[in-house]
Every structure is written in structure tokens, then in C-alpha cells.
Design a protein around this motif. Structure first.
Motif, short mmCIF file in Angstrom:
data_model
loop_
_atom_site.label_atom_id
_atom_site.label_comp_id
_atom_site.label_asym_id
_atom_site.label_seq_id
_atom_site.Cartn_x
_atom_site.Cartn_y
_atom_site.Cartn_z
N LEU A 1 16.18 -16.05 -0.16
CA LEU A 1 16.33 -15.31 1.10
C LEU A 1 15.02 -15.28 1.89
N MET A 2 13.92 -15.75 1.28
CA MET A 2 12.60 -15.65 1.90
C MET A 2 12.40 -16.74 2.94
N PRO A 3 11.53 -16.51 3.93
CA PRO A 3 11.17 -17.57 4.88
C PRO A 3 10.55 -18.75 4.13
N SER A 4 10.74 -19.94 4.67
CA SER A 4 10.22 -21.12 3.96
C SER A 4 9.40 -22.05 4.83
N ASP A 5 9.30 -21.77 6.12
CA ASP A 5 8.67 -22.74 7.01
C ASP A 5 7.35 -22.28 7.61
N SER B 1 0.81 -1.22 0.00
CA SER B 1 0.00 0.00 0.00
C SER B 1 0.85 1.27 0.00
N GLY B 2 2.12 1.16 0.29
CA GLY B 2 3.01 2.31 0.34
C GLY B 2 4.35 1.88 0.88
N SER B 3 5.29 2.81 0.95
CA SER B 3 6.64 2.43 1.35
C SER B 3 6.79 2.19 2.84
N THR B 4 5.85 2.68 3.64
CA THR B 4 5.89 2.31 5.06
C THR B 4 5.70 0.81 5.20
N GLU B 5 4.72 0.27 4.48
CA GLU B 5 4.51 -1.18 4.50
C GLU B 5 5.70 -1.91 3.88
N SER B 6 6.24 -1.36 2.78
CA SER B 6 7.40 -1.98 2.14
C SER B 6 8.59 -2.04 3.08
N ASN B 7 8.86 -0.95 3.78
CA ASN B 7 9.98 -0.94 4.72
C ASN B 7 9.76 -1.93 5.85
N LEU B 8 8.53 -1.98 6.35
CA LEU B 8 8.23 -2.92 7.43
C LEU B 8 8.47 -4.35 6.97
N GLN B 9 7.97 -4.69 5.76
CA GLN B 9 8.15 -6.05 5.26
C GLN B 9 9.62 -6.36 4.98
N GLY B 10 10.35 -5.37 4.46
CA GLY B 10 11.77 -5.59 4.22
C GLY B 10 12.51 -5.90 5.51
N ILE B 11 12.22 -5.14 6.57
CA ILE B 11 12.85 -5.40 7.88
C ILE B 11 12.36 -6.71 8.47
N TYR B 12 11.08 -7.04 8.23
CA TYR B 12 10.53 -8.31 8.70
C TYR B 12 11.29 -9.49 8.08
N PHE B 13 11.52 -9.45 6.77
CA PHE B 13 12.24 -10.54 6.12
C PHE B 13 13.67 -10.63 6.65
N ALA B 14 14.26 -9.49 6.97
CA ALA B 14 15.59 -9.50 7.58
C ALA B 14 15.55 -10.17 8.94
N ARG B 15 14.51 -9.86 9.72
CA ARG B 15 14.37 -10.50 11.04
C ARG B 15 14.27 -12.01 10.91
N GLU B 16 13.45 -12.46 9.95
CA GLU B 16 13.28 -13.90 9.76
C GLU B 16 14.56 -14.55 9.24
N TYR B 17 15.31 -13.81 8.46
CA TYR B 17 16.58 -14.32 7.94
C TYR B 17 17.54 -14.63 9.08
N PHE B 18 17.46 -13.83 10.14
CA PHE B 18 18.34 -14.01 11.30
C PHE B 18 17.58 -14.60 12.50
N VAL C 1 6.67 -0.58 -4.39
CA VAL C 1 7.23 -1.85 -4.84
C VAL C 1 8.29 -2.27 -3.83
N LEU C 2 8.18 -3.49 -3.34
CA LEU C 2 9.22 -4.07 -2.48
C LEU C 2 9.89 -5.18 -3.27
N LEU C 3 11.20 -5.14 -3.33
CA LEU C 3 11.98 -6.16 -4.02
C LEU C 3 12.89 -6.87 -3.03
N ILE C 4 12.91 -8.20 -3.10
CA ILE C 4 13.87 -9.01 -2.36
C ILE C 4 14.83 -9.61 -3.37
N ARG C 5 16.10 -9.44 -3.14
CA ARG C 5 17.13 -9.77 -4.13
C ARG C 5 16.99 -11.17 -4.71
#
Length: 497
Positions: free
Chosen positions: A358-362, A150-167, A350-354
């Protein structure tokens, strides 16, 4: 200083066929308007008069045709004068028939399971994602995952969320971002129950490096310090990393490609060099770099392409220092707004993951939509991808590049016009414009001008945002009003006295 012939050519070529009317009816003298009180000004420019009352117990229908005609005229006039906030106006009227349909890109943008509902636009969304993967120089665009939130606030949140799940297997994972970063980073950390680097440092009792203590830093700051131009202070960032590297703590870093208030670009290349000065962080698995390119991401890339033409005289070093994309293998996610440089009638991004690996799988399995869902809201606008796809399809790459150069030149032009006012009035307008920035900060003018041009006001400063839909004529009208502003005339008189 005058606009060069090349700039004039860009003015004409970048806007062939684009019309942006300037409302001369509002070009009254400041002397007349200065007598109006703030409430009058607010009602004149901001409020909609005589709105029919919406009430649950209305017992008759009201004909709203005339009301909507009046409201549209007001919005048209406002649009013609808007010089602030990083938004770009575009006429999407030809897409109006699609508003008859309920288009909901429910679930994941790359949903593989059968969907019997044909009122989706995921195929357009996937093309938009692929387009930005190419723009941001992904080495393998087909491996990029993304969606249109819906906007870059959501994109930033999801980007940080995926980083959290990565670690997720690490107990302590600090998030580092600068004091000029967007407020959505604060929200993201709060909602995701993550910690900033100063909180982790205090929890683990990490000592501030001696060099920082000697420079006057007596406590861990909440955010990364910045230089005068607003970009991350890489030297201090490197020193702050030392105790984290020694304790082998993975980190999440959010860098900004064009801050909202000052168009500051964090130097991604130098940040990566600082990371690699520690053996632990030479392994890309031990850090996640997220880029908030909401405001200036596309502009910076198109300007970089333009800089390949040395005849344009663009500041190539500054443009190189603003590079941020997937050409750096350390960058794992990028956010871009769709309603800023790329126009849209709907807030979107637009949110892009490289890389999909890198995405969660479980987890994130959703029975209702029959498949994996990596989006935050599940239900998403199907109109935004379609409108964005149509807009991008209607332009050549060269047109995008021309618009970037046009905007760069127009920002320089308006800055010069304001500097001439300083000389003529003998006052300091405190004008600020970064080397490749598009937002000009200056001393706040009268409320009349702030309302008239819908300026962003930050305390005692106002901000003008230059976009491709802005014209030289509008900038000239603005500078004339600034020159005639009684508030600045008063400052001139006070200086003389």
C-alpha cells in the motif's frame, strides 16, 4: 456498591512489585487552602522556584546538584498525585546508561542498504512494530510496515499522507472524521492540503440527501456528527455517503479508538457495513480507513482478550463494538501512542500500515541515507524503540490483560465514589463515564484540586484519567478532597437556601 473480590484480586495481582507513592504531605484541608489566591496556587504546584539564569555571557560555572535534587523531588511529588491526562508513569532508571549514547534511527525503520553506523536501534524498532502487528491481529505481520514517530500527531499525519498518495490519481479525495476526533486530524488535512468532505461536497455541488434535510441538516457539516456518547453517528454517516458513492469518489475515513476527552469508540464494524451498503465502496480499493488508537488502542485489545473469561463479568457487547483492528480487512493504518497506555519517558508512537504494497513506490528516495525513507522527520529517537522493547519484554500477556481489567474496575470504582458524594452533598456533579472508558468527566472542582491532581479542564468540566499506575489509595484521597471541596460545599449551601 463495593469492589468485588475478583476486583480486589486484580488490584493485587496486576500491581505486584509496582510502587506508586501517595503524597500525604499535600493532604491539607480545603478550608485552609481555599484562602490562597490563584497565583499562589500556580506557584505552589506548577512553577519551579529559583531557577538559575541561563545567559550566553555567563562567565562562571554553577553547581547545579542541589537544584536538580530539589527539582526531582518536585517532579516525584507531582507524579505521585497525577490523576489526569492519558499518561502512564514507569520507572526507567535501569535504562539510564543508554542515555550516554547518541541513538538516532536515521531513515526508514526497514532500511535495507548498508549502514556503517552501529548506534541504531532499528532491530528493536522492528520488533516493536511486529508486536503491535500481532496485537492488532494482522493476518500477515511480516507484511506490515511501520515506524516509531515522535507522537501520534505525526503518526496520524503520516497515515493520512499515505492515504493521499494511495489515491494520488484522483482529483477529489475527501477526509471524513468526527467532531470528537483529535486535533491532529485538522493539522494533517491543513498541512497535506487535503479537503474535508464538506469542502468536496460544496466544490462539486453535491446535494444533501433528503433524509438529512428532513432531520434539520441545512448545510454540509465540517465533521461527521456523533451520538451522545461521542461515537460517530453511523446512520447519518451512511446517508452522507450517498452522493459521494453516486459520483464514485474515493474517501479517507479516520476513526477513533478512545477519544481523548471521553473514551468514545467509533463502531468500526458498523462504519464498514455502512460503506458496503453502496456498491462503489464494496471495493476496498475505493476507501482508506485509518484508526487513531493513540489513547485506548492497546487497552481495548487487552480488555477484549480478558472478556473471553465470562467470569469477569465484563460488558462483552460494548467491548465487541469497540473492535477496530486489522481483523477488519478494510482497515489500512493504525496509530498508537507510546507514552500513554504503553509508558515511555519520551513522546513516541507506533504507526502501522497494513501491507507494504500500500506504500508509495515512485519517490521518497534519499541519497544521504542511501535508500527509501517513508518517515516524516528522517532523524528519529533511537532510545524510544529500545525503552519500549525493554518494557514490553518485561511483561507477560497475562499481566497486560490484568492491568486492563484493573483499570476498567478502578474507573468504575471512582465513578461510584463520586456518585456517593453527589448523594451526600445533594448536588449534581454531572459525572460521565462511557461503558468501557477510562476517563471520568465531572463538574470542575476548585483550582486547588485541579492543580493538586493536575486535572485536565475543559471549560466547566474536569477529567480524571485512570491508568494502571493509579492506585485505589490515590482515588480515595482524591474523593475525600472532592467531598471537602469548599466550591461544592458552597453549591450545597446555595441549593439549601
Amino acid at each position: 456498591m463495593s469492589i468485588s473480590e475478583s476486583t480486589t484480586k486484580i488490584f493485587s495481582s496486576a500491581f505486584r512489585g509496582i510502587q506508586t507513592p501517595v503524597a500525604n504531605s499535600f493532604h491539607s484541608t480545603i478550608k485552609e487552602l481555599s484562602k490562597e489566591d490563584p497565583q499562589f496556587l500556580y506557584q505552589k504546584y506548577q512553577t519551579v522556584q529559583d531557577i538559575p539564569t541561563l545567559d550566553l555571557y555567563n562567565d562562571k560555572k554553577i553547581n547545579l546538584d542541589q537544584f536538580h535534587q530539589n527539582l526531582q523531588r518536585k517532579f516525584d511529588d507531582h507524579t505521585s498525585r497525577q490523576l489526569s491526562f492519558p499518561i502512564r508513569h514507569h520507572n526507567f532508571e535501569k535504562m539510564a546508561p543508554y542515555l550516554r549514547h547518541y541513538l538516532n534511527n536515521h531513515g526508514d525503520s526497514f532500511q535495507a542498504d548498508i549502514d556503517y553506523n552501529s548506534l541504531r536501534t532499528r532491530q528493536f524498532e522492528q520488533q516493536v512494530i511486529h508486536y503491535f502487528a500481532q496485537l492488532y491481529r494482522s493476518p500477515n505481520p511480516k507484511q506490515v510496515w511501520g515506524y516509531m514517530p515522535s507522537g501520534s500527531t505525526e503518526s496520524n499525519l503520516q497515515g493520512i499522507y499515505f492515504a493521499r498518495e494511495y489515491f494520488k490519481n484522483y482529483k477529489h479525495v475527501p477526509v471524513l472524521y468526527s467532531s470528537k476526533a483529535h486535533s491532529s486530524l485538522n493539522k494533517s488535512i491543513y498541512y497535506l492540503r487535503m479537503n474535508s468532505f464538506n469542502q468536496i461536497a460544496k466544490t462539486l455541488d453535491l446535494k444533501i440527501p433528503r433524509e438529512l434535510l428532513e432531520s434539520g441538516m441545512i448545510d454540509w457539516p465540517e465533521r461527521l456528527p456523533v451520538l451522545e456518547d461521542g461515537q460517530v453517528n453511523v446512520e447519518q454517516f451512511q446517508l452522507m455517503l450517498k452522493p459521494f458513492a453516486e459520483h464514485q469518489i474515493p474517501i479517507v475515513i479516520s476513526l477513533t479508538a478512545g477519544t481523548t476527552s471521553g473514551s468514545a469508540f467509533d463502531n468500526t464494524r458498523k462504519v464498514i457495513q455502512a460503506l458496503h451498503s453502496y456498491e462503489f465502496y464494496t471495493d476496498n480499493r475505493n476507501h482508506w480507513i485509518h484508526i487513531d488508537g493513540a489513547w485506548c488502542g492497546p487497552y481495548a485489545r487487552f480488555l477484549e482478550m480478558a472478556a473471553e473469561n465470562q467470569n469477569l463479568g465484563l460488558p462483552r457487547d460494548a467491548i465487541k463494538n469497540a473492535q477496530f483492528d486489522f481483523s477488519f480487512e478494510e482497515v489500512k493504518s493504525i496509530t498508537t501512542s507510546i507514552h500513554k497506555w504503553i509508558p515511555s519517558p519520551f513522546p513516541s508512537s507506533v504507526l502501522l500500515i497494513r501491507d507494504k504494497t500500500l506504500m508509495p513506490s515512485d519517490h521518497l528516495q534519499e541519497i544521504y541515507i542511501r535508500g527509501q525513507d517513508y518517515t516524516l522527520t528522517t532523524s528519529r529517537s533511537g532510545h524510544a524503540p529500545l525503552f519500549t522493547w525493554d518494557y514490553l519484554m518485561s511483561k507477560t500477556l497475562n499481566e497486560h490483560i490484568e492491568e486492563a481489567v484493573y483499570s476498567y474496575q478502578l474507573a468504575k470504582y471512582l465513578k461510584h465514589q463520586l456518585q456517593e458524594i453527589e448523594v451526600k452533598l445533594g448536588i449534581d456533579l454531572k459525572i460521565q463515564l462511557s461503558e468501557i472508558g477510562l476517563n471520568i468527566r465531572f463538574k470542575k472542582p476548585s483550582d486547588e484540586i485541579c492543580y493538586k491532581y493536575a486535572l485536565m479542564v475543559l471549560g466547566e468540566e474536569a477529567v480524571v484519567f485512570i491508568m494502571p499506575d493509579k492506585t485505589k489509595e490515590l482515588c480515595d484521597m482524591f474523593q475525600r478532597d472532592i467531598f471537602d471541596d469548599q466550591l461544592f460545599k458552597q453549591s450545597q449551601l446555595e441549593k439549601v437556601l
